[in-house]
Design a protein around this motif. Structure first.
Motif, mmCIF file in Angstrom:
data_model
loop_
_atom_site.group_PDB
_atom_site.id
_atom_site.type_symbol
_atom_site.label_atom_id
_atom_site.label_comp_id
_atom_site.label_asym_id
_atom_site.label_seq_id
_atom_site.Cartn_x
_atom_site.Cartn_y
_atom_site.Cartn_z
ATOM 1 N N UNK A 368 -41.703 -31.621 -55.444
ATOM 2 C CA UNK A 368 -40.649 -31.566 -54.444
ATOM 3 C C UNK A 368 -40.595 -30.163 -53.870
ATOM 4 N N UNK A 369 -40.406 -30.075 -52.549
ATOM 5 C CA UNK A 369 -40.419 -28.769 -51.887
ATOM 6 C C UNK A 369 -39.376 -27.836 -52.510
ATOM 7 N N UNK A 370 -39.795 -26.601 -52.769
ATOM 8 C CA UNK A 370 -38.903 -25.597 -53.326
ATOM 9 C C UNK A 370 -38.993 -25.436 -54.831
ATOM 10 N N UNK A 371 -39.669 -26.371 -55.507
ATOM 11 C CA UNK A 371 -39.793 -26.292 -56.957
ATOM 12 C C UNK A 371 -40.950 -25.380 -57.367
ATOM 13 N N UNK A 372 -40.756 -24.680 -58.466
ATOM 14 C CA UNK A 372 -41.782 -23.822 -59.041
ATOM 15 C C UNK A 372 -42.167 -24.388 -60.395
ATOM 16 N N UNK A 373 -43.469 -24.562 -60.623
ATOM 17 C CA UNK A 373 -43.944 -25.121 -61.879
ATOM 18 C C UNK A 373 -44.235 -24.017 -62.893
ATOM 19 N N UNK A 374 -44.219 -24.397 -64.139
ATOM 20 C CA UNK A 374 -44.450 -23.445 -65.217
ATOM 21 C C UNK A 374 -45.812 -22.771 -65.057
ATOM 22 N N UNK A 428 -39.350 -13.784 -52.887
ATOM 23 C CA UNK A 428 -39.476 -13.600 -54.333
ATOM 24 C C UNK A 428 -38.158 -13.148 -54.953
ATOM 25 N N UNK A 429 -37.349 -12.423 -54.188
ATOM 26 C CA UNK A 429 -36.061 -11.965 -54.707
ATOM 27 C C UNK A 429 -35.134 -13.147 -54.974
ATOM 28 N N UNK A 430 -35.109 -14.077 -54.025
ATOM 29 C CA UNK A 430 -34.294 -15.264 -54.211
ATOM 30 C C UNK A 430 -34.810 -16.127 -55.356
ATOM 31 N N UNK A 431 -36.139 -16.215 -55.498
ATOM 32 C CA UNK A 431 -36.711 -17.001 -56.585
ATOM 33 C C UNK A 431 -36.369 -16.404 -57.942
ATOM 34 N N UNK A 432 -36.345 -15.091 -58.016
ATOM 35 C CA UNK A 432 -36.000 -14.439 -59.276
ATOM 36 C C UNK A 432 -34.566 -14.750 -59.686
ATOM 37 N N UNK A 433 -33.702 -14.952 -58.705
ATOM 38 C CA UNK A 433 -32.323 -15.373 -58.997
ATOM 39 C C UNK A 433 -32.283 -16.804 -59.486
ATOM 40 N N UNK A 434 -33.056 -17.651 -58.819
ATOM 41 C CA UNK A 434 -32.987 -19.087 -59.093
ATOM 42 C C UNK A 434 -33.751 -19.480 -60.360
ATOM 43 N N UNK A 435 -34.898 -18.854 -60.579
ATOM 44 C CA UNK A 435 -35.742 -19.193 -61.720
ATOM 45 C C UNK A 435 -35.793 -17.998 -62.682
ATOM 46 N N UNK A 436 -34.688 -17.708 -63.325
ATOM 47 C CA UNK A 436 -34.596 -16.506 -64.159
ATOM 48 C C UNK A 436 -35.583 -16.531 -65.314
ATOM 49 N N UNK A 437 -35.795 -17.702 -65.926
ATOM 50 C CA UNK A 437 -36.685 -17.768 -67.076
ATOM 51 C C UNK A 437 -38.150 -17.523 -66.692
ATOM 52 N N UNK A 438 -38.485 -17.755 -65.417
ATOM 53 C CA UNK A 438 -39.861 -17.528 -64.967
ATOM 54 C C UNK A 438 -40.147 -16.040 -64.796
ATOM 55 N N UNK A 439 -39.102 -15.250 -64.638
ATOM 56 C CA UNK A 439 -39.255 -13.804 -64.446
ATOM 57 C C UNK A 439 -38.702 -13.081 -65.691
ATOM 58 N N UNK A 440 -39.161 -13.475 -66.855
ATOM 59 C CA UNK A 440 -38.596 -12.998 -68.114
ATOM 60 C C UNK A 440 -39.107 -11.604 -68.442
ATOM 61 N N UNK A 441 -38.295 -10.870 -69.207
ATOM 62 C CA UNK A 441 -38.645 -9.502 -69.573
ATOM 63 C C UNK A 441 -39.844 -9.433 -70.518
ATOM 64 N N UNK A 442 -40.319 -10.550 -71.026
ATOM 65 C CA UNK A 442 -41.479 -10.554 -71.914
ATOM 66 C C UNK A 442 -42.726 -10.015 -71.212
ATOM 67 N N UNK A 443 -42.697 -9.987 -69.855
ATOM 68 C CA UNK A 443 -43.831 -9.429 -69.100
ATOM 69 C C UNK A 443 -43.997 -7.939 -69.355
ATOM 70 N N UNK A 444 -42.924 -7.280 -69.685
ATOM 71 C CA UNK A 444 -42.920 -5.824 -69.780
ATOM 72 C C UNK A 444 -43.614 -5.389 -71.064
ATOM 73 N N UNK A 445 -44.930 -5.441 -71.044
ATOM 74 C CA UNK A 445 -45.699 -5.021 -72.206
ATOM 75 C C UNK A 445 -46.951 -4.267 -71.787
#
Length: 445
Positions: A368-374, A428-445
């Motif tokens: 569906x338009x607007x959805x982001x997959x894992x 991307x800013x709006x997506x980071x608000x909407x999909x918080x778990x996709x932009x998790x702090x675990x990336x910071x390594x």
């Protein structure tokens, strides 16, 4: 510098050619991406050389392109990206990661990325191209206010807002849904540059009625509401100066459809194709597969019309994101019919093309338009780190997926694959608000 495919030895030579602007990205040892930035020379004037095009088509293009534009030049930065094989146990994920194929001569198939995302800090990508001819025409007809609509994080509405403000016009944006708790991305740009009204979804569903009603309320009793089609018709029969209101206080309001899905919006894409077909860039003789993501489909139709007008051996593949194939084909037919009517091009034929001028392609992983997959945000992050090219999971990742897949499919036929980067960076800013778990702090390594 002319574009060319590189052999394996030539690629090795590039590794030491820092003076040629070559950058080696190797954040992941399993993947090495060689990116080469091209710097096309400056152009002189709005209309370029048509020496290899028939007289009829030359006159056609001169008539279409000899006008005032929003963008001072049609040029765009172009990146060459060599996609190097990356081993992965998940075969289904191959289109999402870097890969390559060799053609019969042993050369790697390069991916060329037209960086329209860099056209303007805020008005980027296909939004700028669709406004390229539209906004100057509106300005020339003494319009005072522009009304348009879109989603809360619409790149189109933000582009209209900024363009109008820079041109001295007032813009009024009707945004679908509720006002966000925190303004960010395109929503933030929209509220800074324009007058914003949030519209409930049931009311927004009747877009044409909604837009006209709002435009009428802005015009008031002494003003007028103008359709873009009327402006275009008038521009071919009467000088714009004859349309200036004698009452300087009266408002002249024009309605721009959602996504600037207008026939006049196609002209900016025709201009881009003419620029890209110059001999020092892609030329007019080699086959090109031009890949683009499709929201309204206007960009894809404009690119295909440009190739048709120039008689180029180019194919446009558009990844369907927001409608069915039947819907996109109806949109294609409507835009081409309106384009031919407005510019007196009824004689323009499809040169034997059947089934339309655009190849409408299903997204590799439909949704569906607007959805982001894992996993898609992680893929965008990997692409950004290794190439310096930022794509988003809603729009431009779909074009990247299809373009890398096309590199494999077209390698044997010697077809160059070109991806048009349509922008969407601030989304991307709006997506980071909407999909918080996709932009998790675990990336910071």
């Amino acid at each position: 510098m002319p574009l060319r495919l590189l052999s394996g030895n030539q690629e090795a030579n590039l590794l030491s050619q820092k003076d040629m602007g070559v950058e080696i990205c190797s954040a992941n040892p399993a993947t090495m991406v060689i990116k080469k930035q091209l710097h096309p020379r400056k152009l002189s004037g709005n209309v370029q050389s048509f020496s290899q095009v028939g007289l009829q088509h030359r006159n056609l293009l001169e008539g279409l392109l000899n006008r005032r534009w929003l963008l001072p030049s049609p040029e765009s930065k172009i990146d060459e990206v060599v996609l190097v094989e990356k081993k992965t146990p998940d075969k289904a994920a191959l289109p999402l990661v870097f890969s390559f194929s060799r053609n019969k001569e042993g050369q790697r198939q390069l991916l060329y990325v037209v960086r329209d995302d860099l056209l303007h800090p805020l008005i980027n990508g296909n939004k700028a191209r669709k406004l390229d001819a539209l906004l100057p025409l509106v300005e020339d007809h003494a319009v005072t206010d522009v009304v348009t609509c879109g989603g809360c994080q619409s790149a189109h509405t933000a582009a209209v807002a900024v363009s109008c403000a820079e041109g001295g016009l007032r813009s009024h944006l009707l945004l679908r849904g509720e006002q966000p708790e925190i303004a960010t991305g395109y929503n933030l740009i929209s509220i800074m540059y324009a007058r914003v009204t949030y519209i409930s979804r049931p009311v927004y569903a009747k877009r044409e009625e909604m837009l006209l009603r709002h435009a009428g309320s802005i015009a008031g009793a002494s003003g007028s509401v103008i359709r873009l089609s009327d402006i275009i018709d008038d521009s071919y029969s009467t000088k714009a100066s004859e349309h200036v209101c004698t009452d300087s206080s009266a408002k002249r309001v024009v309605v721009v459809n959602e996504g600037a899905g207008e026939a006049v919006g196609l002209l900016g894409l025709v201009r881009l194709v003419e620029y890209l077909s110059q001999d020092h860039i892609f030329g007019k003789s080699l086959p090109i597969k031009l890949v683009v993501d499709a929201g309204t489909g206007t960009t894809a139709v404009g690119l295909a019309l440009g190739a048709l007008c120039l008689r180029l051996p180019w194919k446009v593949a558009a990844i369907m994101l927001a409608d069915t194939i039947e819907g996109y084909k109806r949109q294609e037919e409507r835009l081409i019919s309106e384009f031919k009517r407005l510019y007196g091009l009824e004689y323009l034929t499809l040169n034997g093309v059947t089934g339309g001028v655009v190849q409408w392609v299903e997204r590799i992983r439909p949704r569906k338009f607007g959805n982001v997959l894992k996993g898609e945000v992680e893929v965008c992050r990997e692409i950004a780190q290794q190439t310096g090219i930022l794509v988003d999971p809603i729009y431009t990742l779909a074009a990247w997926e299809q373009a890398t897949l096309a590199c494999q499919e077209e390698a044997e036929r010697g077809v160059k694959v070109v991806m048009l980067h349509t922008g969407g960076t601030l989304g991307m800013f709006g997506l980071a608000q909407r999909y918080k778990t996709h932009f998790h702090a675990k990336w910071q390594n």
